[in-house]
Write an enzyme that holds these catalytic residues in place. Structure first.
Site, PDB file in Angstrom:
ATOM      1  N   SER A 569       0.771  -1.160  -0.193  1.00 56.89           N
ATOM      2  CA  SER A 569       0.101   0.036  -0.051  1.00 56.89           C
ATOM      3  C   SER A 569       0.906   1.059  -0.097  1.00 56.89           C
ATOM      4  O   SER A 569       2.131   1.223   0.440  1.00 56.89           O
ATOM      5  CB  SER A 569      -0.780  -0.119   1.275  1.00 56.89           C
ATOM      6  N   TYR A 582      -1.431  -0.185  10.334  1.00 61.20           N
ATOM      7  CA  TYR A 582      -1.792  -0.646   8.902  1.00 61.20           C
ATOM      8  C   TYR A 582      -0.239  -0.661   8.294  1.00 61.20           C
ATOM      9  O   TYR A 582      -0.077  -1.420   7.458  1.00 61.20           O
ATOM     10  CB  TYR A 582      -2.765   0.045   8.163  1.00 61.20           C
TER      11      TYR A 582
END
Ligand SMILES: [Zn+2]
Length: 684
Positions: A569, A582
């Site tokens: 990501s 995350y």
């Protein structure tokens, strides 16, 4: 053999046909063709054909006599009127005056006489149908009949079984020559019910669809009775040796049956597998193996699907996989060598004009385990397996009533390399990932779904893994080909191993993995609960590690390289405030990807990642978009396209990046950025 004709069904199809402008005789032709096609003991995958002689108007409105004949390769079980193209009958009948005719010329004449110019090619057995005088002609490769006629004394056995109701036509290759021979014998013998085509199949005829159909069932029933009367029932065989599971055996066979692409370094030509076990297969492997290994096909058109002989492998005994792998590679090497010799020998006789097909087996036999069909697609592999199962049953019955004998090797070559048979397999231009097996995790989500679709779109076989099986099954429905949906929780090692075993069992292995499953957790790193951080690591780091590890095991058993693709990501390189839980495992994921590239590059296994940002998905829902846009004082559109290019990035864009990485055979340890341009997230 069961009679499946039901008068009420026939009446219904006639009534429905009438609404669509289909005449009664054609509607009944469709009905009985489907009845024949629905029974694998009569017809398998494009084998067999039917016809009707009737009257029709040509394009100029003149009423003429036509032959409605099954199209070449069409499936009888699901046939429609378009699958029975109409050809002018008179010119076909006139061809009987010729001694011989070249296949290409014959096909040109057939096409020139089609009533509807773009109609599909008529069956390769069209001339046999044209020459016989009957209104309805049915032709099948019925298993029970084949067991009787694939014999050194097939003619005598036919006389015993059918008592003269069928005339016996000696073996000739399908086509014009066989049609001429068959009509001569028919006219001389005047049989009441039909013809036997030696080592090939059976023809019945009639003045109505029902008459021709019922004669077929009656004759096949006679054949079944003959086999039952002349053979002892066999006791089922118990296999005492314990084999390795299919999931462990299949990747070894698949790897051994792959070929390096000579033109593109790093590329492999691979096949997909389809497994069949069951008592009939296991017992045939015990009692008829020698005959199956060398016996040849039971009817000539099977050769294009199964080749003439199977690959015969040893037992895959538990705990002895290394020895099995070694023996498999040797056996495939010997198979390929033998096939090349066979081609060279017969091609010389054919004037050297033929183009060699790939020399790899299409059926593999593993005693104690079962059989594998092999093909360039899952569908082709399943067709090969279907035919192989029926082939085993026919050979077994033939051996019980006498001795199985196929056509000669030269005859098999003529069929395998007959351009009209090859045409059944369709055009040869293949998509770039044909024969490759792809697993996508998180496949029910936006990016996973788009990725599965993108890979299926270029010919790959796709397994959709998701923690939500119902959603994966829904997603699979939107994808072409033969996708497989599997429940898989990547936070559970057992679930991941079971999912990959299921992929190996179903397709034979795996080549490309898109490790995509993930979810976002937030929290300011100095204050966040440790449980949240651990949860995120379980999914966003260890989840990928479990998937990669399970895939690597299969890829190494295949020995043909592979490709691991990870969904990293933007957070992995450009952390956002309070997004540590995350971003940190995603940063570790980039290191994981590099480690795989490093440790397995020498084995041809590549590892890459896509770094994407701001995609409408389960991680960035419509409500989140609305609230974030509002917080920044932007419209939703401006928020979603807030990047250097000013373009919204979609799940399809991410899917395309994964696909590009899969196709880039010289690229490993790469991170591809798909975010419309974000300098802070750019890779240095
Ligand atoms: Zn045939």
């Amino acid at each position: 053999m069961k009679r499946r004709w039901v008068e009420a069904e026939a009446a219904e199809i006639v009534a429905r046909g009438a609404e669509a402008g289909i005449a009664r005789d054609l509607a009944l032709r469709i009905y009985s063709t489907r009845l024949l096609g629905a029974d694998p003991k009569l017809v398998l995958h494009g084998g067999g054909n039917t016809s009707l002689k009737t009257r029709a108007r040509d394009l100029l409105g003149n009423e003429i006599e036509v032959l409605r004949i099954k199209a070449s390769g069409a499936d009888m079980a699901t046939i429609e009127a378009e699958g029975l193209p109409a050809v002018r009958l008179a010119p076909l009948r006139d061809l009987r005056a010729l001694e011989a005719i070249a296949d290409e010329k014959l096909l040109a004449i057939e096409r020139a006489n089609l009533i509807d110019p773009p109609a599909p090619n008529p069956s390769v057995e069209v001339m046999l149908h044209a020459f016989l005088p009957h209104k309805f002609v049915d032709h099948t490769h019925a298993s029970a009949v084949l067991s009787i006629i694939d014999q050194p004394d097939g003619e005598k056995k036919c006389a015993d079984a059918f008592g003269g109701r069928l005339a016996f036509v000696p073996y000739l290759m399908p086509g014009f020559g066989l049609a001429k021979k068959a009509i001569e014998i028919f006219e001389r013998a005047q049989p009441g019910d039909g013809l036997i085509l030696s080592k090939h199949g059976i023809v019945t005829f009639g003045e109505s669809a029902r008459e021709a159909y019922e004669r077929m069932i009656a004759m096949v029933s006679l054949a079944e009775g003959f086999i039952a009367r002349n053979s002892e029932p066999r006791n089922p065989v118990t296999v005492w040796r314990e084999p390795e599971p299919i999931a462990a055996v299949a990747p070894i066979i698949r790897g051994a049956c792959s070929q390096k692409d000579e033109k593109i370094e790093g590329a492999w030509r691979r096949l997909v597998l389809d497994f069949r076990g069951g008592p009939m297969v296991l017992s045939a492997l015990e009692s008829d193996l020698a005959c199956l290994a060398e016996g040849g096909v039971v009817t000539p058109d099977h050769t294009i699907r199964t080749k003439n002989w199977p690959l015969v492998l040893p037992h895959a005994d538990a705990g002895k996989l290394d020895g099995f792998a070694h023996a498999t590679r040797e056996a495939v090497g010997a198979f390929v060598g033998r096939y090349r010799d066979y081609f060279a020998r017969h091609n010389k006789h054919a004037g050297g004009a033929k183009q060699e097909l790939d020399p790899l087996p299409r059926v593999a036999l593993v005693p104690g385990l079962g059989l594998f069909g092999l093909g360039r697609t899952k569908r082709d592999a399943a067709i090969a397996a279907d035919i192989a199962e029926e082939w085993m049953a026919v050979v077994g019955d033939a051996e019980r009533i006498g001795r199985f004998e196929s056509i000669s090797e030269a005859d098999m070559f003529d069929c395998e390399y007959w351009p009209l048979e090859q045409a059944k397999l369709g055009a040869c231009k293949e998509p770039p990932l044909a024969g490759q097996i792809v697993a996508v995790t998180g496949a029910a989500g936006a990016i996973g779904g788009a990725t599965a679709k993108a890979f299926a779109g270029v010919g790959a076989e796709v397994a959709l893994l998701d923690v939500n099986l119902a959603a994966a099954l829904e997603q699979a429905k939107t994808i072409g080909g033969s996708p497989l949906a599997i429940a898989c929780d990547v936070t559970d090692g057992g679930s991941v191993r079971a999912a990959f075993a299921q992929i190996a069992e179903h397709f034979g292995g795996v080549d490309i993995v898109v490790s995509n499953a993930g979810a976002a957790w937030q929290g300011r790193i100095g204050e966040v609960d440790e449980d949240i951080l651990r949860k995120s690591f379980e999914l966003n780091f260890y989840g990928h590690q479990r998937v990669a590890q399970a895939a690597i095991k299969i890829m190494r058993a295949q020995g043909t390289g592979g490709c691991l693709l990870f969904n990293a990501s933007k957070q992995a390189v450009n952390p956002g405030p309070n997004f540590g839980p995350y971003g940190i495992p995603k940063a570790a994921l980039l290191a994981l990807m590099r480690q795989y590239a490093l440790d397995y590059g020498a084995e041809g296994i590549r590892a890459n990642a896509v770094n994407a940002d701001r995609i409408r998905s389960g991680l960035l829902t419509e409500e989140m978009i609305a609230s974030r846009a509002k917080a920044r004082g932007l419209s939703e559109k401006d928020y979603m396209s807030g990047n250097l290019l000013g373009r919204e990035v979609t799940a399809e864009d991410v899917a395309q990046a994964f696909l590009n990485q899969a196709l880039a055979l010289k690229t490993t340890a790469d991170v591809t950025t798909v975010d419309g341009g974000n300098i802070a997230a750019a890779m240095r």
